[in-house]
Write a protein that holds these residues in place. Structure first.
Motif, PDB file in Angstrom:
ATOM      1  N   GLU A  64      65.525  -1.563   7.147  1.00  0.00           N
ATOM      2  CA  GLU A  64      66.659  -2.488   7.156  1.00  0.00           C
ATOM      3  C   GLU A  64      66.794  -3.177   8.503  1.00  0.00           C
ATOM      4  O   GLU A  64      66.952  -4.403   8.579  1.00  0.00           O
ATOM      5  CB  GLU A  64      67.950  -1.734   6.820  1.00  0.00           C
ATOM      6  N   LYS A  65      66.719  -2.424   9.585  1.00  0.00           N
ATOM      7  CA  LYS A  65      66.865  -3.035  10.909  1.00  0.00           C
ATOM      8  C   LYS A  65      65.735  -4.041  11.162  1.00  0.00           C
ATOM      9  O   LYS A  65      65.951  -5.123  11.731  1.00  0.00           O
ATOM     10  CB  LYS A  65      66.854  -1.945  11.975  1.00  0.00           C
ATOM     11  N   ALA A  66      64.529  -3.675  10.736  1.00  0.00           N
ATOM     12  CA  ALA A  66      63.390  -4.589  10.941  1.00  0.00           C
ATOM     13  C   ALA A  66      63.590  -5.887  10.180  1.00  0.00           C
ATOM     14  O   ALA A  66      63.228  -6.974  10.663  1.00  0.00           O
ATOM     15  CB  ALA A  66      62.101  -3.903  10.516  1.00  0.00           C
ATOM     16  N   ILE A  67      64.185  -5.827   8.985  1.00  0.00           N
ATOM     17  CA  ILE A  67      64.438  -7.048   8.202  1.00  0.00           C
ATOM     18  C   ILE A  67      65.395  -7.952   8.947  1.00  0.00           C
ATOM     19  O   ILE A  67      65.171  -9.175   9.061  1.00  0.00           O
ATOM     20  CB  ILE A  67      64.988  -6.681   6.806  1.00  0.00           C
ATOM     21  N   PHE A  68      66.498  -7.384   9.492  1.00  0.00           N
ATOM     22  CA  PHE A  68      67.472  -8.214  10.209  1.00  0.00           C
ATOM     23  C   PHE A  68      66.892  -8.745  11.521  1.00  0.00           C
ATOM     24  O   PHE A  68      67.269  -9.835  11.960  1.00  0.00           O
ATOM     25  CB  PHE A  68      68.758  -7.407  10.478  1.00  0.00           C
ATOM     26  N   ASP A  69      65.969  -7.974  12.120  1.00  0.00           N
ATOM     27  CA  ASP A  69      65.355  -8.464  13.363  1.00  0.00           C
ATOM     28  C   ASP A  69      64.314  -9.549  13.090  1.00  0.00           C
ATOM     29  O   ASP A  69      64.238 -10.542  13.827  1.00  0.00           O
ATOM     30  CB  ASP A  69      64.693  -7.292  14.108  1.00  0.00           C
ATOM     31  N   ARG A  70      63.516  -9.379  12.031  1.00  0.00           N
ATOM     32  CA  ARG A  70      62.407 -10.298  11.761  1.00  0.00           C
ATOM     33  C   ARG A  70      62.874 -11.540  11.005  1.00  0.00           C
ATOM     34  O   ARG A  70      62.424 -12.656  11.287  1.00  0.00           O
ATOM     35  CB  ARG A  70      61.348  -9.555  10.940  1.00  0.00           C
ATOM     36  N   LEU A  71      63.775 -11.338  10.055  1.00  0.00           N
ATOM     37  CA  LEU A  71      64.263 -12.453   9.224  1.00  0.00           C
ATOM     38  C   LEU A  71      65.796 -12.500   9.271  1.00  0.00           C
ATOM     39  O   LEU A  71      66.475 -12.253   8.280  1.00  0.00           O
ATOM     40  CB  LEU A  71      63.794 -12.292   7.783  1.00  0.00           C
ATOM     41  N   PRO A  72      66.403 -12.804  10.412  1.00  0.00           N
ATOM     42  CA  PRO A  72      67.864 -12.738  10.523  1.00  0.00           C
ATOM     43  C   PRO A  72      68.595 -13.693   9.582  1.00  0.00           C
ATOM     44  O   PRO A  72      69.592 -13.313   8.966  1.00  0.00           O
ATOM     45  CB  PRO A  72      68.127 -13.088  11.991  1.00  0.00           C
ATOM     46  N   ASP A  73      68.126 -14.920   9.440  1.00  0.00           N
ATOM     47  CA  ASP A  73      68.813 -15.878   8.572  1.00  0.00           C
ATOM     48  C   ASP A  73      68.698 -15.463   7.112  1.00  0.00           C
ATOM     49  O   ASP A  73      69.674 -15.518   6.351  1.00  0.00           O
ATOM     50  CB  ASP A  73      68.230 -17.275   8.774  1.00  0.00           C
ATOM     51  N   GLU A  74      67.477 -15.084   6.707  1.00  0.00           N
ATOM     52  CA  GLU A  74      67.275 -14.655   5.324  1.00  0.00           C
ATOM     53  C   GLU A  74      68.054 -13.390   5.009  1.00  0.00           C
ATOM     54  O   GLU A  74      68.660 -13.260   3.945  1.00  0.00           O
ATOM     55  CB  GLU A  74      65.778 -14.441   5.079  1.00  0.00           C
ATOM     56  N   ALA A  75      68.050 -12.457   5.957  1.00  0.00           N
ATOM     57  CA  ALA A  75      68.795 -11.211   5.742  1.00  0.00           C
ATOM     58  C   ALA A  75      70.287 -11.478   5.628  1.00  0.00           C
ATOM     59  O   ALA A  75      70.985 -10.899   4.793  1.00  0.00           O
ATOM     60  CB  ALA A  75      68.503 -10.237   6.887  1.00  0.00           C
ATOM     61  N   ALA A  76      70.814 -12.371   6.472  1.00  0.00           N
ATOM     62  CA  ALA A  76      72.241 -12.695   6.424  1.00  0.00           C
ATOM     63  C   ALA A  76      72.614 -13.358   5.106  1.00  0.00           C
ATOM     64  O   ALA A  76      73.747 -13.210   4.622  1.00  0.00           O
ATOM     65  CB  ALA A  76      72.606 -13.594   7.601  1.00  0.00           C
ATOM     66  N   ARG A  77      71.668 -14.131   4.524  1.00  0.00           N
ATOM     67  CA  ARG A  77      71.960 -14.788   3.244  1.00  0.00           C
ATOM     68  C   ARG A  77      71.851 -13.830   2.068  1.00  0.00           C
ATOM     69  O   ARG A  77      72.628 -13.908   1.121  1.00  0.00           O
ATOM     70  CB  ARG A  77      70.985 -15.958   3.060  1.00  0.00           C
ATOM     71  N   THR A 109      75.394  -1.594   3.469  1.00  0.00           N
ATOM     72  CA  THR A 109      74.683  -2.852   3.240  1.00  0.00           C
ATOM     73  C   THR A 109      74.452  -3.020   1.744  1.00  0.00           C
ATOM     74  O   THR A 109      73.954  -2.102   1.078  1.00  0.00           O
ATOM     75  CB  THR A 109      73.333  -2.855   3.974  1.00  0.00           C
ATOM     76  N   VAL A 110      74.837  -4.167   1.214  1.00  0.00           N
ATOM     77  CA  VAL A 110      74.709  -4.435  -0.217  1.00  0.00           C
ATOM     78  C   VAL A 110      74.042  -5.789  -0.414  1.00  0.00           C
ATOM     79  O   VAL A 110      74.039  -6.651   0.489  1.00  0.00           O
ATOM     80  CB  VAL A 110      76.089  -4.406  -0.915  1.00  0.00           C
ATOM     81  N   TRP A 111      73.447  -5.979  -1.601  1.00  0.00           N
ATOM     82  CA  TRP A 111      72.886  -7.278  -1.960  1.00  0.00           C
ATOM     83  C   TRP A 111      74.021  -8.250  -2.236  1.00  0.00           C
ATOM     84  O   TRP A 111      74.900  -7.979  -3.054  1.00  0.00           O
ATOM     85  CB  TRP A 111      71.989  -7.147  -3.188  1.00  0.00           C
ATOM     86  N   THR A 112      73.996  -9.378  -1.591  1.00  0.00           N
ATOM     87  CA  THR A 112      75.086 -10.352  -1.720  1.00  0.00           C
ATOM     88  C   THR A 112      75.218 -10.846  -3.159  1.00  0.00           C
ATOM     89  O   THR A 112      76.340 -10.990  -3.677  1.00  0.00           O
ATOM     90  CB  THR A 112      74.853 -11.539  -0.780  1.00  0.00           C
TER      91      THR A 112
END
Length: 380
Positions: A64-77, A109-112
Protein backbone atom coordinates in the motif's frame (compact mmCIF):
# COMPACT_ATOMS: atom_id res chain seq x y z
CA UNK A 1 -1.89 -15.97 -24.14
CA UNK A 2 -1.78 -15.77 -27.94
CA UNK A 3 1.35 -16.39 -30.00
CA UNK A 4 1.38 -12.70 -31.06
CA UNK A 5 1.26 -11.59 -27.43
CA UNK A 6 4.14 -13.92 -26.70
CA UNK A 7 6.16 -12.58 -29.60
CA UNK A 8 5.45 -8.97 -28.66
CA UNK A 9 6.11 -9.69 -24.99
CA UNK A 10 2.73 -8.39 -23.87
CA UNK A 11 -0.28 -9.85 -22.04
CA UNK A 12 -3.98 -9.05 -22.26
CA UNK A 13 -5.58 -8.44 -18.82
CA UNK A 14 -9.39 -8.31 -18.50
CA UNK A 15 -10.79 -6.43 -15.49
CA UNK A 16 -14.46 -6.87 -14.56
CA UNK A 17 -16.75 -4.08 -13.38
CA UNK A 18 -16.61 -5.24 -9.74
CA UNK A 19 -12.81 -5.60 -9.78
CA UNK A 20 -9.68 -3.54 -9.55
CA UNK A 21 -6.25 -4.91 -10.45
CA UNK A 22 -2.85 -3.82 -9.24
CA UNK A 23 -0.23 -4.63 -11.90
CA UNK A 24 3.49 -5.06 -11.19
CA UNK A 25 6.19 -5.49 -13.82
CA UNK A 26 9.63 -6.69 -12.84
CA UNK A 27 8.53 -6.25 -9.21
CA UNK A 28 7.69 -2.57 -9.62
CA UNK A 29 4.19 -1.15 -9.44
CA UNK A 30 2.96 -0.50 -12.93
CA UNK A 31 -0.64 0.66 -12.62
CA UNK A 32 -4.04 0.29 -10.96
CA UNK A 33 -6.32 -1.12 -13.63
CA UNK A 34 -9.99 -0.16 -13.92
CA UNK A 35 -12.70 -2.25 -15.67
CA UNK A 36 -11.87 -3.07 -19.30
CA UNK A 37 -9.22 -4.81 -21.41
CA UNK A 38 -5.60 -3.85 -20.91
CA UNK A 39 -2.39 -4.80 -22.80
CA UNK A 40 0.56 -4.91 -20.42
CA UNK A 41 4.25 -5.78 -20.92
CA UNK A 42 5.09 -9.32 -19.91
CA UNK A 43 8.53 -10.23 -21.16
CA UNK A 44 9.75 -13.47 -19.69
CA UNK A 45 6.60 -13.71 -17.51
CA UNK A 46 7.60 -10.83 -15.33
CA UNK A 47 4.09 -9.36 -15.13
CA UNK A 48 2.24 -9.89 -11.86
CA UNK A 49 -1.41 -8.94 -11.25
CA UNK A 50 -3.25 -8.68 -7.92
CA UNK A 51 -7.04 -8.71 -8.21
CA UNK A 52 -9.33 -7.05 -5.64
CA UNK A 53 -13.08 -7.69 -5.44
CA UNK A 54 -14.99 -4.51 -4.57
CA UNK A 55 -17.57 -6.49 -2.61
CA UNK A 56 -14.84 -6.38 0.04
CA UNK A 57 -14.08 -2.66 -0.11
CA UNK A 58 -11.15 -2.65 2.32
CA UNK A 59 -7.76 -2.40 0.62
CA UNK A 60 -5.23 -4.23 2.73
CA UNK A 61 -1.87 -4.92 1.16
CA UNK A 62 1.78 -4.89 2.08
CA UNK A 63 2.47 -2.72 -0.97
CA UNK A 64 0.00 0.00 0.00
CA UNK A 65 2.71 2.50 0.91
CA UNK A 66 4.60 1.72 -2.30
CA UNK A 67 1.44 2.40 -4.35
CA UNK A 68 0.98 5.85 -2.76
CA UNK A 69 4.68 6.61 -3.21
CA UNK A 70 4.93 5.41 -6.83
CA UNK A 71 1.49 6.42 -8.11
CA UNK A 72 0.27 9.20 -5.76
CA UNK A 73 -2.32 10.70 -8.12
CA UNK A 74 -3.72 7.34 -9.17
CA UNK A 75 -3.78 6.09 -5.59
CA UNK A 76 -5.57 9.24 -4.41
CA UNK A 77 -8.21 8.75 -7.12
CA UNK A 78 -8.74 5.04 -6.57
CA UNK A 79 -8.32 4.77 -2.81
CA UNK A 80 -9.85 6.66 0.13
CA UNK A 81 -7.88 6.76 3.37
CA UNK A 82 -9.38 7.40 6.82
CA UNK A 83 -6.89 8.12 9.58
CA UNK A 84 -7.48 9.07 13.24
CA UNK A 85 -5.28 11.11 15.55
CA UNK A 86 -4.16 10.30 19.07
CA UNK A 87 -7.46 11.28 20.74
CA UNK A 88 -9.83 10.94 17.79
CA UNK A 89 -12.58 8.49 16.91
CA UNK A 90 -13.93 8.27 13.36
CA UNK A 91 -17.16 6.60 12.27
CA UNK A 92 -16.96 5.59 8.59
CA UNK A 93 -20.18 5.19 6.61
CA UNK A 94 -20.69 3.44 3.29
CA UNK A 95 -23.69 4.54 1.28
CA UNK A 96 -25.34 5.91 4.44
CA UNK A 97 -24.71 2.78 6.54
CA UNK A 98 -22.17 2.51 9.37
CA UNK A 99 -19.22 0.53 8.02
CA UNK A 100 -16.53 0.88 10.68
CA UNK A 101 -15.58 2.74 13.85
CA UNK A 102 -11.91 3.64 14.07
CA UNK A 103 -10.10 3.93 17.40
CA UNK A 104 -7.35 6.53 17.91
CA UNK A 105 -4.17 6.14 15.83
CA UNK A 106 -5.84 3.86 13.28
CA UNK A 107 -5.86 3.83 9.46
CA UNK A 108 -8.44 2.41 7.08
CA UNK A 109 -7.98 2.32 3.29
CA UNK A 110 -10.94 1.50 1.05
CA UNK A 111 -11.64 1.47 -2.69
CA UNK A 112 -13.27 4.78 -3.56
CA UNK A 113 -15.59 3.26 -6.16
CA UNK A 114 -16.99 0.85 -3.52
CA UNK A 115 -18.63 3.86 -1.82
CA UNK A 116 -19.91 6.52 -1.61
CA UNK A 117 -18.00 7.12 1.63
CA UNK A 118 -18.59 9.62 4.43
CA UNK A 119 -17.19 9.88 7.94
CA UNK A 120 -17.75 11.58 11.28
CA UNK A 121 -14.67 12.46 13.31
CA UNK A 122 -14.85 13.21 17.05
CA UNK A 123 -12.15 14.51 19.37
CA UNK A 124 -12.71 12.28 22.43
CA UNK A 125 -10.40 14.41 24.56
CA UNK A 126 -12.87 17.30 24.38
CA UNK A 127 -16.20 15.47 24.32
CA UNK A 128 -16.51 11.96 25.72
CA UNK A 129 -20.29 11.83 25.28
CA UNK A 130 -21.61 10.04 22.20
CA UNK A 131 -24.43 11.73 20.33
CA UNK A 132 -27.64 9.76 21.07
CA UNK A 133 -28.48 9.31 17.37
CA UNK A 134 -24.95 8.09 16.61
CA UNK A 135 -25.08 5.81 19.64
CA UNK A 136 -28.21 4.10 18.34
CA UNK A 137 -26.74 3.72 14.84
CA UNK A 138 -23.53 2.18 16.20
CA UNK A 139 -25.55 -0.19 18.34
CA UNK A 140 -27.72 -1.29 15.43
CA UNK A 141 -24.63 -1.85 13.27
CA UNK A 142 -22.93 -3.80 16.09
CA UNK A 143 -20.00 -1.41 16.06
CA UNK A 144 -20.27 -0.37 19.71
CA UNK A 145 -16.92 -1.68 20.93
CA UNK A 146 -15.50 1.87 21.25
CA UNK A 147 -18.24 3.13 23.57
CA UNK A 148 -19.86 2.18 26.85
CA UNK A 149 -23.61 2.55 27.41
CA UNK A 150 -25.07 3.47 30.81
CA UNK A 151 -28.87 3.56 31.30
CA UNK A 152 -30.30 5.70 34.12
CA UNK A 153 -34.00 5.09 34.85
CA UNK A 154 -36.55 7.34 36.55
CA UNK A 155 -35.93 7.60 40.29
CA UNK A 156 -32.17 7.26 39.84
CA UNK A 157 -29.22 9.60 39.42
CA UNK A 158 -26.02 8.77 37.57
CA UNK A 159 -22.63 10.07 38.73
CA UNK A 160 -20.05 10.31 35.96
CA UNK A 161 -16.41 9.67 36.90
CA UNK A 162 -13.61 10.27 34.37
CA UNK A 163 -10.22 8.86 35.35
CA UNK A 164 -11.50 8.53 38.92
CA UNK A 165 -12.67 12.16 39.19
CA UNK A 166 -16.31 13.20 39.46
CA UNK A 167 -17.19 14.93 36.20
CA UNK A 168 -20.94 15.50 36.58
CA UNK A 169 -24.36 13.97 37.14
CA UNK A 170 -26.59 12.27 34.60
CA UNK A 171 -30.35 12.67 34.27
CA UNK A 172 -32.62 9.66 33.55
CA UNK A 173 -32.03 8.32 30.05
CA UNK A 174 -29.50 6.27 28.08
CA UNK A 175 -26.00 7.74 28.02
CA UNK A 176 -22.99 6.58 26.00
CA UNK A 177 -19.33 7.61 26.25
CA UNK A 178 -16.24 6.89 24.19
CA UNK A 179 -14.01 4.48 26.08
CA UNK A 180 -10.77 5.55 24.41
CA UNK A 181 -7.90 7.27 26.15
CA UNK A 182 -9.75 7.77 29.44
CA UNK A 183 -11.42 5.55 32.02
CA UNK A 184 -15.14 6.30 32.23
CA UNK A 185 -17.30 5.03 35.11
CA UNK A 186 -20.94 5.71 35.96
CA UNK A 187 -22.29 4.99 39.43
CA UNK A 188 -26.09 4.79 39.58
CA UNK A 189 -27.71 5.89 42.85
CA UNK A 190 -31.34 5.05 43.70
CA UNK A 191 -33.23 8.16 44.86
CA UNK A 192 -36.43 6.34 45.90
CA UNK A 193 -37.42 5.76 49.52
CA UNK A 194 -35.87 2.54 50.78
CA UNK A 195 -35.82 0.35 53.90
CA UNK A 196 -32.84 -1.07 55.75
CA UNK A 197 -33.01 -3.99 58.19
CA UNK A 198 -30.40 -4.60 60.88
CA UNK A 199 -31.14 -8.17 61.89
CA UNK A 200 -29.92 -10.41 64.72
CA UNK A 201 -27.95 -7.84 66.75
CA UNK A 202 -26.89 -9.21 70.15
CA UNK A 203 -26.61 -6.85 73.11
CA UNK A 204 -26.58 -6.88 76.91
CA UNK A 205 -29.34 -5.07 78.82
CA UNK A 206 -28.81 -3.12 82.03
CA UNK A 207 -29.98 -6.12 84.07
CA UNK A 208 -27.41 -8.29 82.23
CA UNK A 209 -29.77 -10.22 79.96
CA UNK A 210 -28.42 -11.08 76.52
CA UNK A 211 -31.02 -10.47 73.80
CA UNK A 212 -31.10 -10.29 70.02
CA UNK A 213 -32.98 -7.48 68.27
CA UNK A 214 -34.10 -6.68 64.72
CA UNK A 215 -34.03 -3.01 63.74
CA UNK A 216 -35.67 -1.32 60.75
CA UNK A 217 -35.28 2.14 59.26
CA UNK A 218 -36.53 3.97 56.17
CA UNK A 219 -34.24 6.37 54.31
CA UNK A 220 -33.83 8.28 51.06
CA UNK A 221 -30.81 9.67 49.21
CA UNK A 222 -31.35 13.42 48.80
CA UNK A 223 -27.81 14.38 47.73
CA UNK A 224 -26.27 11.60 45.59
CA UNK A 225 -22.94 13.41 45.22
CA UNK A 226 -22.41 13.59 48.99
CA UNK A 227 -23.70 10.06 49.50
CA UNK A 228 -21.16 8.61 47.07
CA UNK A 229 -18.14 10.82 47.72
CA UNK A 230 -18.36 11.35 51.51
CA UNK A 231 -18.31 7.66 52.49
CA UNK A 232 -17.37 4.43 50.81
CA UNK A 233 -20.86 2.90 51.18
CA UNK A 234 -23.70 5.07 52.51
CA UNK A 235 -25.96 2.06 53.21
CA UNK A 236 -23.20 0.49 55.30
CA UNK A 237 -22.71 3.80 57.14
CA UNK A 238 -26.41 3.91 58.04
CA UNK A 239 -26.26 0.26 59.13
CA UNK A 240 -23.39 1.01 61.54
CA UNK A 241 -25.05 4.16 62.86
CA UNK A 242 -28.23 2.22 63.70
CA UNK A 243 -26.18 -0.48 65.42
CA UNK A 244 -24.38 1.99 67.67
CA UNK A 245 -27.53 3.99 68.46
CA UNK A 246 -29.52 0.95 69.56
CA UNK A 247 -26.66 -0.55 71.52
CA UNK A 248 -26.32 2.67 73.47
CA UNK A 249 -30.08 3.05 73.98
CA UNK A 250 -31.03 -0.52 74.83
CA UNK A 251 -27.91 -1.16 76.89
CA UNK A 252 -29.15 1.46 79.37
CA UNK A 253 -32.59 -0.19 79.75
CA UNK A 254 -33.80 -3.24 81.63
CA UNK A 255 -35.45 -6.14 79.85
CA UNK A 256 -38.88 -5.15 81.20
CA UNK A 257 -38.47 -1.61 79.88
CA UNK A 258 -37.42 -2.89 76.46
CA UNK A 259 -40.38 -5.26 76.25
CA UNK A 260 -42.75 -2.51 77.33
CA UNK A 261 -41.43 0.08 74.82
CA UNK A 262 -40.01 -2.06 72.03
CA UNK A 263 -41.66 -0.05 69.23
CA UNK A 264 -39.83 3.15 70.14
CA UNK A 265 -36.24 4.28 70.30
CA UNK A 266 -34.55 6.94 72.34
CA UNK A 267 -35.14 10.29 70.60
CA UNK A 268 -31.63 11.54 71.31
CA UNK A 269 -30.10 8.46 69.65
CA UNK A 270 -32.48 8.73 66.69
CA UNK A 271 -31.70 12.44 66.30
CA UNK A 272 -27.97 11.69 66.23
CA UNK A 273 -28.48 9.05 63.52
CA UNK A 274 -30.50 11.50 61.43
CA UNK A 275 -27.93 14.28 61.87
CA UNK A 276 -24.98 12.02 60.97
CA UNK A 277 -26.77 10.75 57.86
CA UNK A 278 -27.90 14.24 56.79
CA UNK A 279 -24.21 15.20 56.68
CA UNK A 280 -23.66 12.64 53.92
CA UNK A 281 -26.84 13.40 51.96
CA UNK A 282 -29.16 10.76 53.50
CA UNK A 283 -32.57 11.58 55.01
CA UNK A 284 -33.71 9.05 57.63
CA UNK A 285 -37.41 8.68 58.36
CA UNK A 286 -38.90 6.04 60.67
CA UNK A 287 -36.61 4.09 63.01
CA UNK A 288 -38.16 1.16 64.87
CA UNK A 289 -37.23 -1.86 66.96
CA UNK A 290 -39.08 -4.65 65.15
CA UNK A 291 -38.36 -7.75 67.25
CA UNK A 292 -36.81 -8.67 70.59
CA UNK A 293 -35.62 -12.29 70.66
CA UNK A 294 -34.90 -13.82 74.08
CA UNK A 295 -32.69 -16.82 74.90
CA UNK A 296 -34.52 -20.10 75.43
CA UNK A 297 -34.14 -20.26 79.24
CA UNK A 298 -35.19 -16.62 79.67
CA UNK A 299 -38.22 -17.22 77.47
CA UNK A 300 -39.26 -20.17 79.68
CA UNK A 301 -38.88 -18.05 82.81
CA UNK A 302 -40.99 -15.25 81.35
CA UNK A 303 -43.64 -17.76 80.29
CA UNK A 304 -43.77 -19.04 83.85
CA UNK A 305 -44.06 -15.50 85.21
CA UNK A 306 -46.88 -14.72 82.80
CA UNK A 307 -48.63 -17.99 83.67
CA UNK A 308 -48.34 -17.22 87.41
CA UNK A 309 -49.71 -13.72 86.89
CA UNK A 310 -52.65 -15.03 84.90
CA UNK A 311 -53.30 -17.72 87.51
CA UNK A 312 -53.31 -15.10 90.27
CA UNK A 313 -55.75 -12.98 88.29
CA UNK A 314 -57.98 -16.04 87.80
CA UNK A 315 -57.92 -16.77 91.54
CA UNK A 316 -58.90 -13.19 92.35
CA UNK A 317 -61.81 -13.40 89.93
CA UNK A 318 -62.86 -16.78 91.34
CA UNK A 319 -62.84 -15.47 94.95
CA UNK A 320 -64.79 -12.41 93.91
CA UNK A 321 -67.46 -14.57 92.30
CA UNK A 322 -67.63 -16.87 95.35
CA UNK A 323 -68.08 -13.84 97.62
CA UNK A 324 -70.86 -12.51 95.40
CA UNK A 325 -72.55 -15.94 95.40
CA UNK A 326 -72.34 -16.21 99.22
CA UNK A 327 -73.72 -12.71 99.64
CA UNK A 328 -76.62 -13.61 97.33
CA UNK A 329 -77.37 -16.77 99.36
CA UNK A 330 -77.32 -14.76 102.59
CA UNK A 331 -79.82 -12.28 101.17
CA UNK A 332 -82.06 -15.14 100.03
CA UNK A 333 -81.94 -16.75 103.50
CA UNK A 334 -82.94 -13.46 105.13
CA UNK A 335 -85.95 -13.13 102.81
CA UNK A 336 -87.09 -16.71 103.50
CA UNK A 337 -86.71 -16.30 107.26
CA UNK A 338 -88.92 -13.24 107.18
CA UNK A 339 -91.51 -14.77 104.79
CA UNK A 340 -92.56 -18.46 105.43
CA UNK A 341 -94.62 -18.55 102.22
CA UNK A 342 -91.46 -17.81 100.19
CA UNK A 343 -89.75 -20.72 101.97
CA UNK A 344 -92.58 -23.12 101.10
CA UNK A 345 -92.48 -21.96 97.43
CA UNK A 346 -88.77 -22.62 97.37
CA UNK A 347 -89.42 -26.10 98.76
CA UNK A 348 -91.97 -26.77 96.01
CA UNK A 349 -89.55 -25.52 93.33
CA UNK A 350 -86.89 -27.85 94.65
CA UNK A 351 -89.41 -30.74 94.69
CA UNK A 352 -90.36 -29.92 91.10
CA UNK A 353 -86.72 -29.94 90.05
CA UNK A 354 -86.16 -33.31 91.75
CA UNK A 355 -89.32 -34.78 90.22
CA UNK A 356 -88.10 -33.85 86.77
CA UNK A 357 -84.92 -35.92 87.23
CA UNK A 358 -86.35 -39.19 88.68
CA UNK A 359 -88.72 -41.77 87.28
CA UNK A 360 -90.82 -42.21 90.44
CA UNK A 361 -91.54 -39.94 93.42
CA UNK A 362 -93.21 -41.34 96.63
CA UNK A 363 -95.02 -38.82 98.84
CA UNK A 364 -95.88 -39.98 102.38
CA UNK A 365 -99.10 -38.78 104.02
CA UNK A 366 -100.51 -38.05 100.51
CA UNK A 367 -100.79 -34.78 98.74
CA UNK A 368 -102.77 -33.40 101.58
CA UNK A 369 -99.81 -33.76 103.89
CA UNK A 370 -97.72 -31.99 101.31
CA UNK A 371 -100.12 -29.09 100.85
CA UNK A 372 -101.70 -28.73 104.31
CA UNK A 373 -99.16 -26.33 105.64
CA UNK A 374 -99.35 -24.23 102.47
CA UNK A 375 -103.21 -24.16 102.70
CA UNK A 376 -103.05 -23.27 106.35
CA UNK A 377 -100.60 -20.50 105.60
CA UNK A 378 -102.97 -19.15 102.98
CA UNK A 379 -105.91 -19.25 105.49
CA UNK A 380 -103.83 -17.30 107.89
Amino acid sequence: MSILETILGRQRVLVKENERVVALYKGAILAILEPGEHMLPNRRGRLETIRHDLTNPVFSSNIEKAIFDRLPDEAARQLTVFRTGRNEVEVVERDGQVFAALAPDRRLTVWTDAGPWTSTRVDASENLAVDPALMRRLGQARKAELMTVHPVVDGQAGLLFVDGTLAGTLEPGVHAFWNVGKMVQVKVVDLKRQSLDVAGQELLTRDRVTIRVNIAAEYQVVDPVKAVTAVKDFAEALYRALQLAFRKTLGAMTLDQILEKKVSVDEDAAAKVRADMAAIGIEVFDIALKDVILPGEMRDILNQVVAAEKQAEANVIRRREETNATRSLLNTAKVMAENPVMLRLKELETLEAIAGKVERLTVHNGTGGLMNDLVRLRDD
